[in-house]
Design a protein around this motif. Structure first.
Motif, mmCIF file in Angstrom:
data_model
loop_
_atom_site.group_PDB
_atom_site.id
_atom_site.type_symbol
_atom_site.label_atom_id
_atom_site.label_comp_id
_atom_site.label_asym_id
_atom_site.label_seq_id
_atom_site.Cartn_x
_atom_site.Cartn_y
_atom_site.Cartn_z
ATOM 1 N N GLU A 34 0.874 -1.357 -0.116
ATOM 2 C CA GLU A 34 -0.013 -0.063 0.020
ATOM 3 C C GLU A 34 0.862 1.110 -0.159
ATOM 4 O O GLU A 34 1.871 1.396 0.827
ATOM 5 C CB GLU A 34 -0.785 -0.107 1.085
ATOM 6 C CG GLU A 34 -1.845 -1.103 1.502
ATOM 7 C CD GLU A 34 -2.919 -1.514 0.466
ATOM 8 O OE1 GLU A 34 -3.067 -0.367 -0.218
ATOM 9 O OE2 GLU A 34 -3.332 -2.485 0.303
ATOM 10 N N ASN A 42 -7.965 6.410 4.204
ATOM 11 C CA ASN A 42 -6.779 5.568 3.839
ATOM 12 C C ASN A 42 -6.120 5.109 5.339
ATOM 13 O O ASN A 42 -5.695 3.930 5.465
ATOM 14 C CB ASN A 42 -5.607 6.153 3.167
ATOM 15 C CG ASN A 42 -6.072 6.450 1.969
ATOM 16 O OD1 ASN A 42 -7.171 5.789 1.407
ATOM 17 N ND2 ASN A 42 -5.477 7.271 1.063
ATOM 18 N N LEU A 45 -8.487 2.382 6.165
ATOM 19 C CA LEU A 45 -8.095 1.207 5.395
ATOM 20 C C LEU A 45 -6.974 0.294 5.841
ATOM 21 O O LEU A 45 -7.229 -0.987 5.927
ATOM 22 C CB LEU A 45 -8.031 1.430 3.888
ATOM 23 C CG LEU A 45 -7.656 0.381 3.120
ATOM 24 C CD1 LEU A 45 -8.500 -0.560 3.013
ATOM 25 C CD2 LEU A 45 -7.273 1.072 1.533
ATOM 26 N N LYS A 399 -13.517 3.110 0.954
ATOM 27 C CA LYS A 399 -12.897 1.891 1.511
ATOM 28 C C LYS A 399 -11.614 1.649 1.044
ATOM 29 O O LYS A 399 -10.749 1.002 1.590
ATOM 30 C CB LYS A 399 -13.579 0.719 1.745
ATOM 31 C CG LYS A 399 -15.124 1.094 2.516
ATOM 32 C CD LYS A 399 -16.132 -0.337 2.246
ATOM 33 C CE LYS A 399 -17.616 0.233 2.655
ATOM 34 N NZ LYS A 399 -18.275 -0.739 2.365
ATOM 35 N N ALA A 400 -11.548 1.762 -0.352
ATOM 36 C CA ALA A 400 -10.481 1.428 -0.947
ATOM 37 C C ALA A 400 -10.211 2.087 -2.530
ATOM 38 O O ALA A 400 -11.199 2.846 -2.742
ATOM 39 C CB ALA A 400 -10.458 -0.272 -1.508
ATOM 40 N N ASP A 406 -6.991 -0.252 -8.643
ATOM 41 C CA ASP A 406 -6.666 -1.383 -7.572
ATOM 42 C C ASP A 406 -7.767 -2.276 -7.734
ATOM 43 O O ASP A 406 -8.975 -2.286 -7.112
ATOM 44 C CB ASP A 406 -6.641 -0.751 -5.835
ATOM 45 C CG ASP A 406 -6.246 -1.899 -5.165
ATOM 46 O OD1 ASP A 406 -6.060 -2.948 -5.265
ATOM 47 O OD2 ASP A 406 -6.096 -1.543 -4.026
ATOM 48 N N LEU A 409 -10.681 -4.966 -4.155
ATOM 49 C CA LEU A 409 -11.820 -5.217 -3.664
ATOM 50 C C LEU A 409 -12.838 -5.683 -4.484
ATOM 51 O O LEU A 409 -13.856 -6.498 -4.128
ATOM 52 C CB LEU A 409 -12.258 -3.655 -3.407
ATOM 53 C CG LEU A 409 -13.521 -3.341 -2.566
ATOM 54 C CD1 LEU A 409 -13.418 -2.333 -1.683
ATOM 55 C CD2 LEU A 409 -14.647 -3.131 -3.593
#
Length: 505
Positions: A34, A42, A45, A399-400, A406, A409
């Motif tokens: 990450e 973030n 998360l 959340k992402a 990315d 999720l």
């Protein structure tokens, strides 16, 4: 083991952070990476992923978090992240600390891409305009008042202001943000929908043609507060561009007055203009000279036709779709009765929902979205019945990162859906390009291959020059048992036909 590095008061824009995780995960022994600014969302998360952050971390700090087999591998991964951020992996790279350091006589830049936090973006954008550069503003959280001021200033100075929150552009062969590297050609696109514009451009390429330029306006350009300033300026640029022979306008349905104003400008073009305003109908175009279309695919095909191409054999016809749907559903176990669509963007979700609502009447369509085409799910984390999800919507991206950058999720959600014994048909779309995930497809293909008991539908919005190697990835999907079609619209038609077959059983 896990390791966290915090670089205090170091800002790195989101464009630079995109795709880093995918690249570093190629190191053997690394299971998670990450690299993000330590915003409140973030931080939450990272804590969910069991990383421990210092108590004094703030949203102005850069966080690099790694999970790997050994401390040595963690260190190597963190070093690789730093090298990518610092551009040590790129030859012939010039770095500036501010716009004031740039001498445009020595380095004649004509465009500035801005991806700062929204609170700082407008001030820097104004500086770039006065320096004589066009703007591509990737930043969000810029106020609509600032957007209007910037676009009015750009118009006064003869400069183009794309954005804020612009996701896609292709200028002089250079793809910006999430855009694809579509080959050069005679069709110019101006769009208030990034993924919609990219879909139109990629379909044009699949038909053997190309795009001169793609101008993204930002999603609010057709709001009454803005009045379509960038779309209108984009039309003028395409009209005056000798390499553009056909002009295409793309947007979701917006303010009727602003859209009418845009159409009035388009009527005065000497070049043919093709328009798709998703969700509109024929009434909007009454009295106008433009070529009205009502799907992204139809828009692209009409543009190719006007440019001299033959589009008669593009994709599957209605008879082929009906036959494939019937044969596919017939193979499913009788308990498998529901469809799940896991979309990576709002425009594709909306185009599909519009088709489903028109062709699956009487069928309840559930979604995390709230609009006239569907019923909102009580909990977006749990699908019910026929469910169509926009995984790029805020309830997921809080959340992402967005799934085009990315995919993790969305991959987790796919696995969740595959564990539901009542799911029979699953649709997963993909977007490629140099600015998105390095490989958004392989992990999904492998997951689909494990479930021959389910029917999978997919389409890839991408060009042959994209670094993900679209042709190779399409073959991988097909070899994994996935039905791959040529457009989002065709995937919606096939999914719609399958839903009807499921409901007849």
């Amino acid at each position: 083991m896990q390791k966290v590095i915090v670089e205090k008061k170091r800002y790195v824009d989101s464009v630079s952070l995109m795709g880093i995780s995918d690249r570093v995960l190629t190191l053997e022994g690394v299971s998670n990476v990450e690299a993000m600014m330590a915003t409140a969302a973030n931080q939450a998360l990272l804590k969910e992923l069991s990383y421990t952050l210092p108590e004094d971390v703030t949203s102005n700090d850069l966080v690099i978090a790694v999970t790997a087999e050994t401390e040595e591998i963690c260190g190597a991964a963190i070093e690789m992240v730093k090298n990518i951020i610092d551009r040590k992996d790129v030859d012939d790279y010039t770095s500036y600390n501010s716009l004031s350091e740039i001498n445009l006589q020595e380095d004649p830049y004509d465009l500035c891409q801005i991806s700062l936090p929204g609170e700082y973006a407008a001030a820097e954008a104004k500086k770039a305009l006065y320096m004589g550069m066009d703007l591509f503003i990737f930043s969000d959280n810029v106020t609509i008042e600032e957007e209007l001021e910037l676009k009015q200033l750009g118009k006064k100075l003869g400069k183009l202001v794309m954005g804020p929150d612009a996701g896609v552009a292709l200028l002089n062969g250079v793809a910006l943000a999430a855009g694809s590297i579509i080959k050069d050609g005679p069709i110019g696109i101006v769009a208030a929908s990034g993924s919609g514009a990219q879909e139109v451009g990629c379909i044009i390429e699949k038909c053997g043609f190309g795009v001169s330029n793609l101008i993204g306006t930002g999603g609010r350009d057709l709001y009454p507060q803005i009045g379509g300033i960038t779309m209108i300026e984009g039309i003028h640029r395409m009209e005056n561009d000798p390499n553009t022979k056909v002009i295409v306008l793309v947007s979701k349905l917006a303010d009727l007055g602003v859209m009418a104003k845009v159409l009035d400008v388009a009527d005065n073009c000497t070049k043919p203009v093709v328009v798709v305003f998703l969700g509109s109908n024929e009434k909007l175009f009454e009295g106008h000279k433009v070529h009205a279309t009502f799907s992204l695919e139809a828009c692209a095909l009409k543009a190719v036709e006007l440019a001299g191409g033959n589009v008669s054999d593009f994709g599957m016809n209605d008879e082929q779709i009906a036959k494939l749907a019937k044969e596919s559903v017939a193979k499913l176990d009788s308990k498998r009765k529901y469809f799940r669509g896991l979309y990576c963007g709002g425009t594709f979700t909306e185009e599909a929902l519009q088709y489903f609502s028109a062709h699956n009447q009487g069928v309840q369509l559930n979604s995390n979205l709230s609009n006239r085409f569907c019923t909102k799910l009580a909990d977006s984390e749990k699908s019910e019945g026929h469910a169509i999800l926009d995984l790029g919507a805020e309830d997921f991206t809080a959340k992402a990162p967005h799934p085009v950058f990315d995919p993790s999720l969305r991959l987790a959600r796919l696995r969740q859906e595959l564990n539901d014994e009542e799911v029979g048909v699953v649709l997963v779309d993909f977007i490629t390009g140099p600015g998105v995930a390095a490989d958004p497809i392989t992990a999904f293909a492998k997951e689909c291959a494990k479930h021959p008991e389910i029917v999978f539908i997919s389409s890839i919005c991408g060009s042959q020059e994209d670094p993900q190697n679209v042709a190779e990835k399409e073959k991988l999907l097909v070899d994994s048992g996935v039905i791959v079609v040529k457009s989002n619209y065709q995937s919606a038609k096939l999914a719609s036909a399958m839903m009807n077959e499921l409901d007849r059983r």
